[in-house]
Design an enzyme around this catalytic site. Structure first.
Site, PDB file in Angstrom:
ATOM      1  N   ARG A 121       0.821  -1.114   0.023  1.00 32.86           N
ATOM      2  CA  ARG A 121      -0.024   0.017  -0.045  1.00 32.86           C
ATOM      3  C   ARG A 121       0.948   1.225   0.012  1.00 32.86           C
ATOM      4  O   ARG A 121       0.341   2.285  -0.093  1.00 32.86           O
ATOM      5  CB  ARG A 121      -0.999  -0.079   1.221  1.00 32.86           C
ATOM      6  CG  ARG A 121      -1.851  -1.309   1.253  1.00 32.86           C
ATOM      7  CD  ARG A 121      -2.882  -1.304   2.473  1.00 32.86           C
ATOM      8  NE  ARG A 121      -3.892  -0.707   2.430  1.00 32.86           N
ATOM      9  CZ  ARG A 121      -4.690  -0.444   3.313  1.00 32.86           C
ATOM     10  NH1 ARG A 121      -4.602  -1.105   4.485  1.00 32.86           N
ATOM     11  NH2 ARG A 121      -5.874   0.321   3.247  1.00 32.86           N
ATOM     12  N   GLN A 127      -1.995   2.347  -5.783  1.00 28.99           N
ATOM     13  CA  GLN A 127      -3.096   2.959  -5.017  1.00 28.99           C
ATOM     14  C   GLN A 127      -4.512   2.542  -5.781  1.00 28.99           C
ATOM     15  O   GLN A 127      -5.365   2.361  -4.858  1.00 28.99           O
ATOM     16  CB  GLN A 127      -3.057   4.435  -4.897  1.00 28.99           C
ATOM     17  CG  GLN A 127      -1.760   4.758  -4.088  1.00 28.99           C
ATOM     18  CD  GLN A 127      -1.437   6.194  -3.660  1.00 28.99           C
ATOM     19  OE1 GLN A 127      -2.253   6.936  -4.387  1.00 28.99           O
ATOM     20  NE2 GLN A 127      -0.656   6.624  -2.820  1.00 28.99           N
ATOM     21  N   ASP A 130      -5.892  -0.894  -4.759  1.00 26.79           N
ATOM     22  CA  ASP A 130      -6.040  -1.141  -3.226  1.00 26.79           C
ATOM     23  C   ASP A 130      -7.489  -1.915  -2.676  1.00 26.79           C
ATOM     24  O   ASP A 130      -8.296  -0.852  -2.269  1.00 26.79           O
ATOM     25  CB  ASP A 130      -5.556   0.016  -2.385  1.00 26.79           C
ATOM     26  CG  ASP A 130      -5.499  -0.281  -1.170  1.00 26.79           C
ATOM     27  OD1 ASP A 130      -6.037  -1.268  -0.547  1.00 26.79           O
ATOM     28  OD2 ASP A 130      -4.818   0.667  -0.277  1.00 26.79           O
ATOM     29  N   SER A 133      -8.426  -0.721   0.739  1.00 30.79           N
ATOM     30  CA  SER A 133      -9.242   0.809   0.972  1.00 30.79           C
ATOM     31  C   SER A 133     -10.427   1.018   0.257  1.00 30.79           C
ATOM     32  O   SER A 133     -11.356   1.563   0.947  1.00 30.79           O
ATOM     33  CB  SER A 133      -8.110   1.638   0.381  1.00 30.79           C
ATOM     34  OG  SER A 133      -6.972   1.704   1.240  1.00 30.79           O
ATOM     35  N   TYR A 232       3.442   3.990  12.513  1.00 33.74           N
ATOM     36  CA  TYR A 232       3.267   2.645  11.953  1.00 33.74           C
ATOM     37  C   TYR A 232       4.046   1.600  12.362  1.00 33.74           C
ATOM     38  O   TYR A 232       3.293   0.446  12.594  1.00 33.74           O
ATOM     39  CB  TYR A 232       3.153   2.864  10.393  1.00 33.74           C
ATOM     40  CG  TYR A 232       1.921   3.649   9.701  1.00 33.74           C
ATOM     41  CD1 TYR A 232       0.982   3.159   9.562  1.00 33.74           C
ATOM     42  CD2 TYR A 232       2.215   5.147   9.716  1.00 33.74           C
ATOM     43  CE1 TYR A 232      -0.123   3.853   9.009  1.00 33.74           C
ATOM     44  CE2 TYR A 232       1.270   5.676   9.094  1.00 33.74           C
ATOM     45  CZ  TYR A 232      -0.257   5.465   8.857  1.00 33.74           C
ATOM     46  OH  TYR A 232      -0.997   6.053   8.403  1.00 33.74           O
TER      47      TYR A 232
END
Length: 384
Positions: A121, A127, A130, A133, A232
């Site tokens: 990701r 993107q 994905d 998401s 993260y």
């Protein structure tokens, strides 16, 4: 080169892997498409719409598999379909790879299998592929509407001649894509929203949407560690986790609605709400557990069921929310698949000797290599 779509082998799944619009896109790329009859019915895509887009309709999944070089799916293939694969076929879908029990079968059959959940990701060129998401965004929105439907009071504040109606207090646990969309949706409906996440870096995102961050005291050393990783890769101390639990417990005790979103690919969902906290919540409070299908964030939640505790708290085990928005979630998912399939096309799209579309499987490619769980009769997925 033909791409096949079979019907979902799950009574609770209404999505379909390709929509008529995505069929048109694939046709422009040079692919043919075959879809099992009624595969899109639950998502309101009739066979006639697929035919108008240029797809062929097959009477059974077996017929689809026998014709297709690439098979796209929402979830893992049924065992009977997996057993019928032949060497060289490609399977693409959300395959829950770390819990998938069929990887050895796929490898033995010589199929190359791509699990879309494994997409890196952080890659900018990935993107638009994905799936996590695209599906989580819709799920976060729908979770708030589900909560509003279960809750016995309105979300916004009302000023009436009979008195003032206070706004609902909503707490979001887990501020990823789903959590952020839930915050935005709850705010639009007029609720007072608080949110928590193990990543301190999420504070700015929460506040930018009008939510209140449930702040947890943090030592200077820990704050520097969290800042250095962006949150993260930060591993909080036991004391921080304990302090956060106390802050969250207090917020939940006063909450009208709680939405939990925390899931870890390949692992059981973390337990965020325990029985002791549930016992202190007020009657009529509603919890939407978006992780119910992977073990549950809320103690006592049951997938696809709504239960009521002895003190009147309702727990909704929301195991597959995107399926409840099947038309739109299918559309976004199909676009993700088309964008990934585009990466499989060889640089020279027409094979000069056969005049057919050429596929280039390149396990050195940063996207293909990350998504491939079986290839060349080998299981490539590292155990977790």
């Amino acid at each position: 080169m033909k791409i096949g779509v079979i019907s979902a082998d799950n009574a609770s799944e209404s999505r379909v892997a390709l929509t008529p619009d995505s069929v048109k896109k694939l046709r422009k790329l040079g692919f043919e498409v075959v879809i099992e009859s009624q595969a899109g019915k639950a998502a309101y895509y009739a066979d006639e719409l697929y035919q108008a887009a240029g797809a062929d309709i097959a009477n059974s999944s077996a017929e689809v598999v026998s014709q297709s070089q690439i098979i796209v799916t929402v979830h893992d293939l049924p065992a009977s379909v997996a057993d019928s694969l032949t060497s060289g076929q490609i399977v693409i879908g959300m395959l829950d790879p770390y819990r998938n029990t069929q990887l050895d079968t796929y490898a033995a059959k010589g199929a190359t299998v791509f699990a879309m959940e494994l997409l890196p990701r952080t890659l900018s060129r990935a993107q638009n592929m994905d799936v996590l998401s695209s599906q989580a965004n819709l799920a976060g929105y729908k979770a708030v509407l589900m909560a509003a439907n279960e809750y016995s009071r309105p979300f916004p504040m009302f000023m009436t001649s009979a008195g003032t109606v206070k706004p609902a207090k909503v707490v979001i646990l887990g501020v990823g894509v789903a959590g952020l969309q839930a915050i935005a949706t709850a705010k639009r409906l007029g609720a007072v929203v608080e949110a928590s996440d193990l990543r301190p870096a999420a504070k700015e995102q929460v506040e930018s949407l009008g939510g209140k961050w449930l702040d947890v005291p943090m030592s200077e050393d820990e704050a520097q560690k969290a800042k250095a990783t962006g949150g993260y890769a930060w591993t909080p101390s036991e004391q921080y986790i304990k302090d956060q639990a106390a802050v969250v417990d207090k917020a939940l005790t006063n909450a009208d609605i709680v939405i939990t979103t925390a899931q870890i690919p390949g692992r059981q969902a973390p337990r965020l709400v325990h029985g002791a906290t549930l016992a202190k919540m007020k009657a009529g409070a509603v919890l939407i557990d978006m992780a119910a299908g992977t073990g549950g964030n809320v103690e006592g939640s049951v997938p696809d069921e709504t239960i009521t505790t002895d003190n009147g708290v309702r727990i909704v085990g929301a195991a597959n929310i995107p399926s409840q928005l099947a038309a739109q979630s299918s559309d976004l998912y199909a676009n993700n698949l088309v964008n990934f399939i585009t990466t499989l096309i060889a640089p020279t799209t027409e094979d000069a000797s056969t005049n057919k579309l050429a596929i280039n499987l390149d396990m050195e490619d940063e996207i293909q290599g990350a998504l491939a769980v079986t290839h060349d009769r080998q299981v490539r997925l590292a155990k977790r």
